[in-house]
Design an enzyme around this catalytic site. Structure first.
Site, short mmCIF file in Angstrom:
data_model
loop_
_atom_site.label_atom_id
_atom_site.label_comp_id
_atom_site.label_asym_id
_atom_site.label_seq_id
_atom_site.Cartn_x
_atom_site.Cartn_y
_atom_site.Cartn_z
N LYS A 1 1.24 4.38 6.96
CA LYS A 1 0.57 5.24 5.98
C LYS A 1 1.21 6.62 6.01
O LYS A 1 2.01 6.94 6.89
CB LYS A 1 -0.93 5.38 6.28
CG LYS A 1 -1.71 4.08 6.35
CD LYS A 1 -1.82 3.38 5.01
CE LYS A 1 -2.58 2.06 5.15
NZ LYS A 1 -2.52 1.27 3.90
N SER B 1 0.80 -1.23 0.00
CA SER B 1 0.00 0.00 0.00
C SER B 1 0.83 1.28 0.00
O SER B 1 0.31 2.35 -0.28
CB SER B 1 -0.94 0.02 1.21
OG SER B 1 -0.21 0.14 2.41
#
Length: 253
Positions: A91, A50
């Site tokens: 993230k 991701s």
């Protein structure tokens, strides 16, 4: 004993003292760099794709232990939020308390407080397996205002990241508490060591971007220590060899 011998002996003793001092300082720097690094940084293995291309699955990274209050826009952070997962996640912070984050504008870009963001770190390859680029900062349109004390986080590979966008319908609208953050990624340690760039994307917004941690200084300290240890340890054998060479009689014909 002649003057030359006494002079040689004096220089030898001084050399031994200096070499011992170099070894002692070298050990202190070498071990100090590692201990300092262990106290400040935590290793973390990236579990998913991701955050490509910034970090890849299986990459080993070094993350500086920080308090949530130190987080800035653009930081790649490690956090744990029970509503997302019981495991730590990684993230990028794109919005902090008070920000309005929107996607997408007419150019397909993300905006923060109306400011269009140039995001060179984003992988916008489509998720349909075609390998084509979408040209969008996000395939999912959204607009949110981040409450104080909260963070809005996205993955760099937007088409494959389960991030704040996947939780927009939750009570917290995909926001994560600052207190959930435990560390900020500073570098990849393996398999391709490199410092992570601090994106200039957010520099013009209030608060600016974070400064790099002390990792580079720790590495330089450890390397300098290793050089001093090797140089100091090598002095004795080298000095003895040259001493023997000077004492050996020359064969004159």
């Amino acid at each position: 004993m002649g003057e030359a011998a006494r002079g040689t002996g004096g220089r030898g003793r001084l050399g031994n003292i200096l070499s011992g001092l170099a070894v002692a300082i070298g050990f202190a720097l070498f071990l100090g760099g590692f201990v300092w690094g262990a106290l400040v940084y935590q290793p973390y293995t990236v579990p998913t794709d991701s955050m490509m291309p910034t970090v890849r699955p299986g990459d080993r990274v070094l993350a500086e232990r920080i308090d949530g209050g130190e987080v800035r826009r653009g930081d790649v952070v490690i956090f744990t939020d029970a509503d997302w997962s019981n495991a730590p996640m990684v993230k990028r912070v794109v919005g902090i308390g008070g920000d309005t984050v929107r996607c997408c504008d007419q150019d397909g870009r993300l905006t923060v407080n109306g400011k269009e963001l140039d995001e060179p770190y984003v992988d916008d390859v489509k998720a349909d397996g075609s390998g084509r680029r979408s040209g969008l900062a996000s395939d999912t349109p959204f607009e949110v205002t981040v409450p104080q004390g909260k963070l809005f986080l996205l993955g760099d590979r937007r088409a494959a990241s389960l991030d704040s966008r996947a939780h927009l319908q939750d009570a917290g609208q995909g926001m994560v508490d600052r207190s959930a953050v435990t560390a900020r990624v500073d570098a990849r340690a393996w398999p391709s060591p490199a410092m992570l760039d601090r994106p200039r994307t957010y520099a013009g917004l209030p608060g600016g971007t974070s400064s790099p941690g002390p990792l580079a200084l720790q590495v330089y300290a450890a390397l300098a220590g290793a050089v001093l240890v090797v140089a100091g340890s090598a002095y004795g054998p080298v000095a003895r060899r040259f001493g023997r060479a000077r004492r050996e009689p020359t064969d004159v014909r």
